[in-house]
Design a protein around this motif. Structure first.
Motif, PDB file in Angstrom:
ATOM      1  N   GLU A 153     -59.291  18.631  -1.868  1.00 60.33           N
ATOM      2  CA  GLU A 153     -60.155  17.924  -2.852  1.00 60.33           C
ATOM      3  C   GLU A 153     -59.429  17.686  -4.079  1.00 60.33           C
ATOM      4  O   GLU A 153     -59.735  16.782  -4.902  1.00 60.33           O
ATOM      5  N   VAL A 154     -58.172  17.879  -4.215  1.00 59.43           N
ATOM      6  CA  VAL A 154     -57.095  17.610  -5.228  1.00 59.43           C
ATOM      7  C   VAL A 154     -56.061  16.763  -4.876  1.00 59.43           C
ATOM      8  O   VAL A 154     -55.790  15.879  -5.585  1.00 59.43           O
ATOM      9  N   GLN A 155     -55.340  17.146  -3.955  1.00 58.74           N
ATOM     10  CA  GLN A 155     -54.002  16.698  -3.327  1.00 58.74           C
ATOM     11  C   GLN A 155     -53.817  15.235  -3.096  1.00 58.74           C
ATOM     12  O   GLN A 155     -52.960  14.458  -3.618  1.00 58.74           O
ATOM     13  N   PRO A 156     -55.021  14.851  -2.212  1.00 56.96           N
ATOM     14  CA  PRO A 156     -54.883  13.260  -2.063  1.00 56.96           C
ATOM     15  C   PRO A 156     -55.069  12.379  -3.035  1.00 56.96           C
ATOM     16  O   PRO A 156     -54.301  11.335  -3.000  1.00 56.96           O
ATOM     17  N   ALA A 157     -55.768  12.491  -4.304  1.00 59.02           N
ATOM     18  CA  ALA A 157     -55.415  11.623  -5.327  1.00 59.02           C
ATOM     19  C   ALA A 157     -53.957  11.539  -5.737  1.00 59.02           C
ATOM     20  O   ALA A 157     -53.633  10.628  -6.297  1.00 59.02           O
ATOM     21  N   LEU A 158     -53.549  12.676  -5.969  1.00 56.31           N
ATOM     22  CA  LEU A 158     -52.122  12.755  -6.443  1.00 56.31           C
ATOM     23  C   LEU A 158     -51.198  12.278  -5.371  1.00 56.31           C
ATOM     24  O   LEU A 158     -49.985  11.646  -5.881  1.00 56.31           O
ATOM     25  N   LEU A 159     -51.246  12.595  -4.162  1.00 56.80           N
ATOM     26  CA  LEU A 159     -50.413  11.958  -3.349  1.00 56.80           C
ATOM     27  C   LEU A 159     -50.271  10.307  -3.329  1.00 56.80           C
ATOM     28  O   LEU A 159     -49.410   9.470  -3.245  1.00 56.80           O
ATOM     29  N   THR A 160     -51.652   9.654  -3.477  1.00 57.88           N
ATOM     30  CA  THR A 160     -51.906   8.349  -3.730  1.00 57.88           C
ATOM     31  C   THR A 160     -51.458   7.890  -5.002  1.00 57.88           C
ATOM     32  O   THR A 160     -50.648   6.841  -5.017  1.00 57.88           O
ATOM     33  N   ALA A 161     -51.404   8.436  -6.051  1.00 58.28           N
ATOM     34  CA  ALA A 161     -50.830   8.146  -7.243  1.00 58.28           C
ATOM     35  C   ALA A 161     -49.331   8.104  -7.341  1.00 58.28           C
ATOM     36  O   ALA A 161     -48.598   7.001  -8.083  1.00 58.28           O
ATOM     37  N   TYR A 162     -48.801   8.833  -6.650  1.00 59.02           N
ATOM     38  CA  TYR A 162     -47.375   8.939  -6.892  1.00 59.02           C
ATOM     39  C   TYR A 162     -46.658   8.637  -5.352  1.00 59.02           C
ATOM     40  O   TYR A 162     -45.595   9.156  -5.034  1.00 59.02           O
ATOM     41  N   ALA A 163     -47.239   7.965  -4.537  1.00 55.81           N
ATOM     42  CA  ALA A 163     -46.658   7.541  -3.160  1.00 55.81           C
ATOM     43  C   ALA A 163     -45.596   7.008  -3.316  1.00 55.81           C
ATOM     44  O   ALA A 163     -44.683   7.172  -2.306  1.00 55.81           O
ATOM     45  N   THR A 164     -45.108   6.043  -3.974  1.00 55.70           N
ATOM     46  CA  THR A 164     -44.012   5.389  -4.242  1.00 55.70           C
ATOM     47  C   THR A 164     -42.800   6.474  -4.350  1.00 55.70           C
ATOM     48  O   THR A 164     -41.723   6.372  -3.953  1.00 55.70           O
ATOM     49  N   ASN A 165     -43.070   7.281  -5.558  1.00 58.62           N
ATOM     50  CA  ASN A 165     -41.984   8.200  -5.902  1.00 58.62           C
ATOM     51  C   ASN A 165     -41.921   9.291  -4.628  1.00 58.62           C
ATOM     52  O   ASN A 165     -40.629   9.764  -4.325  1.00 58.62           O
ATOM     53  N   ASP A 251     -44.489  17.615  -7.848  1.00 56.89           N
ATOM     54  CA  ASP A 251     -45.726  18.345  -8.294  1.00 56.89           C
ATOM     55  C   ASP A 251     -46.917  18.265  -7.385  1.00 56.89           C
ATOM     56  O   ASP A 251     -47.652  18.805  -6.770  1.00 56.89           O
ATOM     57  N   ALA A 252     -46.954  16.703  -6.896  1.00 57.37           N
ATOM     58  CA  ALA A 252     -48.024  16.166  -5.907  1.00 57.37           C
ATOM     59  C   ALA A 252     -47.911  16.672  -4.621  1.00 57.37           C
ATOM     60  O   ALA A 252     -48.802  16.975  -4.018  1.00 57.37           O
ATOM     61  N   LYS A 253     -46.569  16.765  -4.097  1.00 55.79           N
ATOM     62  CA  LYS A 253     -46.230  17.228  -2.848  1.00 55.79           C
ATOM     63  C   LYS A 253     -46.498  18.837  -2.669  1.00 55.79           C
ATOM     64  O   LYS A 253     -47.002  19.189  -1.554  1.00 55.79           O
ATOM     65  N   TYR A 254     -46.140  19.442  -3.783  1.00 57.27           N
ATOM     66  CA  TYR A 254     -46.280  20.766  -3.321  1.00 57.27           C
ATOM     67  C   TYR A 254     -47.293  21.609  -4.396  1.00 57.27           C
ATOM     68  O   TYR A 254     -47.276  22.719  -4.869  1.00 57.27           O
ATOM     69  N   CYS A 255     -48.493  21.054  -4.479  1.00 56.45           N
ATOM     70  CA  CYS A 255     -49.378  21.546  -5.454  1.00 56.45           C
ATOM     71  C   CYS A 255     -50.659  22.247  -4.722  1.00 56.45           C
ATOM     72  O   CYS A 255     -51.465  22.915  -5.338  1.00 56.45           O
ATOM     73  N   HIS A 256     -50.319  22.440  -3.364  1.00 55.07           N
ATOM     74  CA  HIS A 256     -51.513  23.012  -2.366  1.00 55.07           C
ATOM     75  C   HIS A 256     -51.091  24.644  -2.158  1.00 55.07           C
ATOM     76  O   HIS A 256     -51.924  24.989  -1.096  1.00 55.07           O
ATOM     77  N   THR A 257     -49.966  24.989  -2.473  1.00 49.85           N
ATOM     78  CA  THR A 257     -49.659  26.220  -1.950  1.00 49.85           C
ATOM     79  C   THR A 257     -50.523  27.323  -2.238  1.00 49.85           C
ATOM     80  O   THR A 257     -51.449  27.154  -3.377  1.00 49.85           O
ATOM     81  N   ASN A 258     -50.374  28.396  -1.981  1.00 49.64           N
ATOM     82  CA  ASN A 258     -51.214  29.798  -2.061  1.00 49.64           C
ATOM     83  C   ASN A 258     -50.979  30.176  -3.793  1.00 49.64           C
ATOM     84  O   ASN A 258     -51.949  30.633  -4.329  1.00 49.64           O
TER      85      ASN A 258
END
Length: 323
Positions: A153-165, A251-258
């Motif tokens: 629900e949250v990570q996909p938008a962040l991954l898209t926003a910072y895909a280049t980085n 941040d985007a890559k590892y925002c989904h951890t427990n």
């Protein structure tokens, strides 16, 4: 140097703000010092025996709380030496800020049997050490089970926003190592170029900063072993851009951890302790309230509000009755 966009962790937002504040401070101070340096030299040249106290009062007499300004010392130094001081400051401040941020991310990505430390996020993929585990090891399937809610629900938008980085992490990290070695040479070796500086440049120069989402590339020359480091200010500022983009990418890559989910839940519960949710609302107002609550207090915008509401309820964070 504020990047328009969002990030997940509060410490990443704070880090980004501090990087932006550092950039603003450097440019404001730099421009102000340039004016003082230029004016002081022009006024002192009018007399064989300059009266520095009068010149100081004329130039900065109305500046409140200016402290101890030695205008003679400022004007006696070359502008190149002043610029070098600003470059040194940027390298030191940037390294400190990124080190602290890396430690915070390490706490959110701990894995049993892995040595997750600040250094985990400071080297290109595949780097090895007996003291720490490289971030690329966290990408092995099954290492992080993570939060399905954040991941979906949250990570996909962040991954898209910072895909280049994200796709350019190795490029950014190699340039980060180049700047970090410059800082080490200045701080510990009198600014003398070491083999580590030469090697770091050779590796970093294989990648383009412009292709990694930064507006321009490093314009300096290849360091020569045994020479003195000469880092132009406009190239030093690139270091701040690099660490900011690294923080957004990780941040985007590892925002989904427990740990990230537990941190988010704690933040939301803390917000409700300070300002409790309404007991009941109409369905429309309830949806609006939850959306704003998650956005402003959690810093997230889930793709599905019903899913977010169910997640809040299942974690005993929030339940609002519909009237």
């Amino acid at each position: 140097m504020k990047i328009q966009g969002k990030c997940f962790y509060q410490f990443t937002r704070s880090f980004s703000d501090r990087v932006g504040s550092t950039t603003s401070f450097v440019w404001a101070s730099y421009c102000g010092l340039w004016q003082i340096h230029k004016s002081a030299n022009a006024l002192s040249a009018l007399s064989e025996k300059p009266q520095w106290k009068k010149i100081e009062d004329y130039l900065v007499g109305e500046v409140p709380g200016r402290g101890g300004i030695d205008l003679h010392d400022i004007s006696s130094k070359t502008w190149a030496s002043h610029q070098a001081s600003y470059s040194d400051f940027i390298l030191t401040q940037g390294a400190i800020l990124f080190e602290d941020w890396s430690k915070s991310l390490a706490e959110m990505t701990l894995v049993p049997g892995k040595k997750i430390k600040a250094e985990t996020f400071q080297f290109a993929s595949g780097a090895t050490s007996n003291k720490w585990t490289n971030w690329s090891a966290l990408d092995v399937p099954g290492i992080h089970t993570g939060s399905s809610f954040i991941k979906n629900e949250v990570q996909p938008a962040l991954l898209t926003a910072y895909a280049t980085n994200i796709s350019s992490l190795d490029v950014l990290l190699n340039w980060y190592r180049f700047y970090k070695e410059l800082r080490n040479s200045i701080a510990h070796h009198g600014g003398v170029i070491r083999q580590e500086n030469v090697d770091a440049y050779e590796t970093a120069s294989l990648g383009s900063l412009a292709s990694a989402g930064i507006k321009r590339n490093f314009s300096g020359v290849k360091p020569i072993l045994g020479g003195k480091i000469n880092l132009e200010l406009h190239d030093a500022v690139l270091f701040l851009a690099i660490i900011q983009r690294l923080s957004f990418a990780f941040d985007a890559k590892y925002c989904h951890t427990n740990q990230a989910e537990a941190n988010l839940i704690a933040r939301l519960r803390g917000a409700l302790a300070d300002s409790p949710a309404p007991y009941e609302l109409t369905a429309e107002r309830k949806a609006s309230w939850i959306k704003k609550f998650l956005m402003h207090r959690g810093g997230i915008t889930p793709s599905s509000l019903p899913t977010a509401e169910a997640w809040l309820k299942s974690n005993n964070v929030l339940t609002i009755k519909v009237i």
